[in-house]
Design an enzyme around this catalytic site. Sequence first.
Site, mmCIF file in Angstrom:
data_model
loop_
_atom_site.group_PDB
_atom_site.id
_atom_site.type_symbol
_atom_site.label_atom_id
_atom_site.label_comp_id
_atom_site.label_asym_id
_atom_site.label_seq_id
_atom_site.Cartn_x
_atom_site.Cartn_y
_atom_site.Cartn_z
ATOM 1 N N HIS A 1 -3.289 16.152 -7.219
ATOM 2 C CA HIS A 1 -3.424 14.793 -7.745
ATOM 3 C C HIS A 1 -2.308 14.426 -8.727
ATOM 4 C CE1 HIS A 1 -7.277 13.495 -6.032
ATOM 5 N NE2 HIS A 1 -7.575 14.805 -6.013
ATOM 6 N N ASN B 1 -2.346 13.769 -2.209
ATOM 7 C CA ASN B 1 -3.321 14.364 -3.140
ATOM 8 C C ASN B 1 -3.866 15.672 -2.598
ATOM 9 O OD1 ASN B 1 -3.228 12.476 -5.227
ATOM 10 N ND2 ASN B 1 -4.731 11.131 -4.230
ATOM 11 N N ASP C 1 -4.544 2.687 -3.973
ATOM 12 C CA ASP C 1 -3.155 2.725 -3.525
ATOM 13 C C ASP C 1 -2.598 1.335 -3.259
ATOM 14 O OD1 ASP C 1 -3.799 3.640 -0.030
ATOM 15 O OD2 ASP C 1 -4.613 2.074 -1.304
ATOM 16 N N ASP D 1 0.851 -1.192 0.000
ATOM 17 C CA ASP D 1 0.000 0.000 0.000
ATOM 18 C C ASP D 1 0.879 1.232 0.000
ATOM 19 O OD1 ASP D 1 -2.220 -1.533 0.074
ATOM 20 O OD2 ASP D 1 -2.965 -0.848 2.009
ATOM 21 N N ASP E 1 -0.354 11.006 -8.513
ATOM 22 C CA ASP E 1 -0.086 10.089 -9.630
ATOM 23 C C ASP E 1 1.399 9.787 -9.749
ATOM 24 O OD1 ASP E 1 -2.765 10.098 -10.179
ATOM 25 O OD2 ASP E 1 -2.637 11.454 -11.913
#
Length: 773
Positions: A663, A658, A693, A650, A667
């Site tokens: 964001h 984010n 994630d 994870d 990414d």
Amino acid sequence: MRKKYTIGVMVGNASAPHTRLLMEGIWESAKENDVNLVSFLGIHSSYYYRTYFGENLDEDFDYQFNTVYDYTRLFQVDALVVFYGNLANYLEINDKYAFLSRYDQVPIVLLEETDDTGKYPYVTVDNYLSMQRLVEHLIVEHGYRRFAFLAGPFGITDSENRFRAFLDTLEKYGLSFDPAFLQYGDFSECVEEQARRLLDLYPGYDALICANDLMAKTVYRECEKRGIVVGKDVAVTGFDDIPSAVYQDPPLTTVLQDSCSMGRTALYMAVKLCQGIPQQPFIMPGILKLRESCGCRGIRRTASGIPAGNAEVSFPSSLPDYVRAIAGGILYPGATEKARRKVYETLLRCLSMDLSSSRINPEFFASLEQLFEKDLIRSFSSPALSASLGDYLRKRLAALFQKADHYDEAVENLIDLWRGVDQMVSAKTLLEIEEEYLVFQQKSWLLPNITTDLLNHLHDDAYFYNNTLQKLAALGLSNSFLLLFREPVRHLPTEEWTCPEEMLLAASFTEGELLSYSPEDRPVFRAGSISLDRQNGETGNYCVFCLFSGELQYGILVAEIELSQLALSYLISTQVGNAMRYQHISKVKENTQTELEKLVAEINEKNEILNFLSEYDSLTGCLNRRGFMENALHLFHMKPGREAVLMVMDLDHLKEINDTFGHLEGDFALKECASILQSLAGNNGITGRIGGDEFLAMIIPDEPLPAEEIYARIQKDFEDFNAVSGKPYYVEASLGIISFVTSQVTITDLIQEADKVLYLNKKNRRPTPEKSG
């Protein structure tokens, strides 16, 4: 048996008349010196298309001809004669020494080019002095003061020397030149636009000087369209004295390059280099040929070279010796002893007559006509005969002028005789040319039938290649062979060409024996492996033609030919190249059909599996959940009972990244996480992104890989990345790793076990992703 040397000849624009004369001299000298000759021909033809149709080809593939020079590497060549002066105009990049350095593993003689380094001996005409004399004649004899100049290509040595001589001569006589009256052509007849621009400026000049005869021919045509009379309204001159120059209307004033002798000298020098004898540059004088196009009328004293007043005349003291010299100068090296004797006896009989008497004319021409009998005419050069007799008559006229400074009956008779000789030789030469053309025409009419026959047998390799060489032999190309690539090679005009390392012999026809080979049994030829030596010790003149169609090169045709067969051989090679294009297309179509049938069968067999194939995650390049599951099952099936590792990972604090940094940064963190995981899995595993994630990885290593070692490596990879990333946050992940054996276990159970480990490790993650200070 002593070694027979093989001389390679690189030729550009082999279809040009001046080039043809150079080649004639080389071929004659090759026979005389008993050496093999292999000519690599650049037969550039697109300018003919422009000349006849007034437009460019939609796609011009003349650049393919420039690849032919690299095939010298395949042959056992002892020396090279390079026509750099005419091939440079067609090279993509005109860099003389870069070009020559590719081939200077053997001695090189340059033809129609000079060398400032002293490395390469060369043969050329004195372009500067010849043009200077021509311009001086126009200024001094005709009083011309205003000039236009149609120059050759910029950057070509011959062209620049002729133009420089023109400018220097004007300066010598205190004349200026307006650059508006200058145009650059390409030494071909395709200079209509340049000729029109210059003629648009008429009558702003007295004389239009062309840097060669071919461009002058175009000026003639454009003058005729405008009603401008050459030699009367405007003087026009050329350079080269190609065979058709004297037949122009009016005959073209030009400079004679003794092209045949230049070619013979270049070949002789190449042979001497093979023997280890150093050679020096050889510069031949040009001979002024004054005719009506410059304004000269008929035969003038100064124009013909007849000394005026009481100037001394060098006249032959022994007529038999003089005739022997004439005969030796006009006879070809291969002439038989019988032919040599007949030429000498006929000339001696003609020149022993009282040529100043009008009664002699019929008897003189009846004797001279015997030289043009069918079994004799091919033993000597007709232009050389005309020039030699003209020189003799010039001396006779000069002797008369010394006795009386006026045109009496004897002078008129000699002038009439001189004109008659020119007319007879011209007429006989034209008749010979017409007969050659008829033979060429008859053979060329057969080419469509030959091509059709080849196209009807595209699927039969043996027939295709055998038939090609058999037809060549029937058309007079006695020895020939086809060398092909393993596969056609696509060559684009923007790419540099390099000769492939090897070629395959598809078929050969030598000394009456035809051999062909199936694709799998074709003999391989590599650099320096092709020898032209024959068991019987004879030598031959061979030409190499590129076989191509469009962008595709297929190989080369090598054929032993006579010079008169050059145009026909070129046409044959283009037809063979086009037929091979169709053969290639046909084979590709067959192979495509076979592959298509296999593919359809495979699709039908795996249709159900393809329905379950998953797509990849577009952001990270990892498999998505379905893709991971399908590939994991496949690995279990392909590698049963193997030790393996499953990881659940994870990305830590994705939501905070984010929310805080945007964001795009989130990414970025996901892609870096995937990259680290993919690097670890390598070729021995698979990776997947199964949620926002969440990532999975399964590895079946070649050697046992403890979970602790995997964990330590991943942690180090994250640490190394964060140390240099320059990001204001940490990219880190929590891991759950378990080891297992790929037998009697389910993916779902493994993921659940790994999730438990992940949950415990997640408690140790950093409280916030932000880096301090």
